[in-house]
Write a protein that holds these residues in place. Structure first.
Motif, PDB file in Angstrom:
ATOM      1  N   UNK A 113      29.222  39.950  46.254  1.00 11.16           N
ATOM      2  CA  UNK A 113      30.429  40.370  45.733  1.00 11.16           C
ATOM      3  C   UNK A 113      30.678  39.079  44.288  1.00 11.16           C
ATOM      4  N   UNK A 114      31.877  40.072  43.415  1.00 13.03           N
ATOM      5  CA  UNK A 114      32.215  38.884  42.137  1.00 13.03           C
ATOM      6  C   UNK A 114      33.733  38.084  42.626  1.00 13.03           C
ATOM      7  N   UNK A 115      33.521  37.522  43.816  1.00  6.86           N
ATOM      8  CA  UNK A 115      34.477  36.991  44.509  1.00  6.86           C
ATOM      9  C   UNK A 115      34.449  35.000  43.665  1.00  6.86           C
ATOM     10  N   UNK A 116      33.573  35.149  43.272  1.00  7.93           N
ATOM     11  CA  UNK A 116      33.521  33.922  43.219  1.00  7.93           C
ATOM     12  C   UNK A 116      34.171  33.710  41.359  1.00  7.93           C
ATOM     13  N   UNK A 117      33.997  34.655  40.526  1.00  5.04           N
ATOM     14  CA  UNK A 117      34.976  34.961  39.390  1.00  5.04           C
ATOM     15  C   UNK A 117      36.043  35.460  39.805  1.00  5.04           C
ATOM     16  N   UNK A 118      36.327  36.375  40.548  1.00  9.06           N
ATOM     17  CA  UNK A 118      37.652  35.849  40.746  1.00  9.06           C
ATOM     18  C   UNK A 118      38.457  34.585  40.730  1.00  9.06           C
TER      19      UNK A 118
ATOM     20  N   UNK B 293      38.196  34.890  52.196  1.00 13.62           N
ATOM     21  CA  UNK B 293      38.650  35.428  51.065  1.00 13.62           C
ATOM     22  C   UNK B 293      39.961  34.318  51.454  1.00 13.62           C
ATOM     23  N   UNK B 294      40.991  34.848  52.393  1.00 15.13           N
ATOM     24  CA  UNK B 294      41.753  33.866  52.579  1.00 15.13           C
ATOM     25  C   UNK B 294      41.319  32.287  52.853  1.00 15.13           C
TER      26      UNK B 294
ATOM     27  N   UNK C  98      42.721  38.350  39.845  1.00 15.34           N
ATOM     28  CA  UNK C  98      42.488  36.597  40.712  1.00 15.34           C
ATOM     29  C   UNK C  98      42.603  36.887  42.246  1.00 15.34           C
ATOM     30  N   UNK C  99      42.796  36.053  43.171  1.00 12.53           N
ATOM     31  CA  UNK C  99      42.656  35.697  44.098  1.00 12.53           C
ATOM     32  C   UNK C  99      43.633  36.776  45.296  1.00 12.53           C
ATOM     33  N   UNK C 100      44.581  36.498  44.844  1.00  9.24           N
ATOM     34  CA  UNK C 100      45.381  38.140  45.423  1.00  9.24           C
ATOM     35  C   UNK C 100      45.159  39.442  45.644  1.00  9.24           C
TER      36      UNK C 100
END
Length: 259
Positions: A49-54, A229-230, A207-209
């Motif tokens: 997923x694009x989590x690293x980008x976020x 993620x948390x 962003x992360x949140x």
């Protein structure tokens, strides 16, 4: 008592971390142990997923907020601590942004970001964060700058430095612990802020949140991925906070008690 308090505080973090290691079938069971750990959730979040980008977006927004807040806040705090600029009234007035609900400002921010072409960018979020974080950093630094002896800068000016040179070469180096604590404080506030990020950014600029909240869908909560993620969001801040925690407490009260 401290041990009991520490367990009560740390238990939720332990539960979330263990949930990130559970396979989907085990997530409905409220046990901490007794399951075979798996890294599937971690690989799906970070690699699938694009989590690293976020995550990077939050770092960029936090970095911009910290740098600008310190550049603006340090001279402002110096003016308050040395020259009593505006008196006590103005010192408290800089916190006025904290007294207003964020919903009051989000529409003006949205319209301004739209007209200047910054909507759906990390810059729009960073600018919004500066409106309430920069005043807090200023407040935070007043107490630290009050602790820097005036004799140091006066001696520097006797040796030929201007007021600005004395501030840059003497006062700021002497207040480095306070600058580090104020920077971390600003970063944490920006890192955790969700409202402006939700309204002003989306898509690749999340962003992360906002990304973490996205794991709560109409089909339910994807608890495994949300736990990853948390955990990913909490660990960096906890590590950094450990090193400057005493300065954080001191700075929050310093702006009110000094002078």
């Amino acid at each position: 008592m401290l041990v009991v308090a520490a367990i009560a505080v740390l238990f939720p973090f332990l539960w979330v971390f263990m949930a990130s290691l559970k396979p989907p079938v085990e997530l409905s069971r409220p046990s901490l142990f007794g399951f075979e750990p798996t890294g599937v959730n971690w690989s799906e979040v970070w690699l699938g997923s694009p989590f690293a980008r976020y995550f990077l977006n939050s770092v960029i927004v936090g970095g911009i907020t910290v740098v600008v807040s310190l550049i603006v806040g340090a001279p402002a705090a110096y003016a308050f601590s040395r020259f009593r600029t505006g008196g006590i009234g103005l010192r408290f007035l800089i916190l006025a942004a904290q007294m207003m609900p964020p919903a009051l400002f989000v529409i003006p921010f949205f319209l301004m970001a739209y007209y200047v072409g910054l909507l759906d960018t990390v810059w729009a979020v960073a600018i919004a964060h500066l409106t309430f974080i920069a005043p807090l950093v200023t407040w935070f630094l007043i107490g630290f700058l009050e602790d820097v002896p005036r004799d140091l800068e006066e001696q520097a000016m006797v040796d030929g430095c201007t007021r600005w040179q004395a501030f840059m070469k003497v006062v700021l180096p002497a207040a480095r612990p306070g600058l580090a604590a104020a920077g971390l404080f600003a970063f944490i506030m920006s890192w955790n802020e969700m409202f402006y990020a939700l309204m002003l950014a989306g898509g690749h600029s999340k962003t992360l949140p906002v990304a973490i909240a996205g794991y709560w869908t109409f089909r339910g909560v994807d608890m495994g991925k949300m736990s990853v993620a948390i955990t990913s969001a909490v660990i960096p801040v906890m590590i950094a906070s450990f090193f400057v925690q005493r300065y954080l407490v001191r700075g929050l009260g310093g702006g009110a008690l000094k002078g």
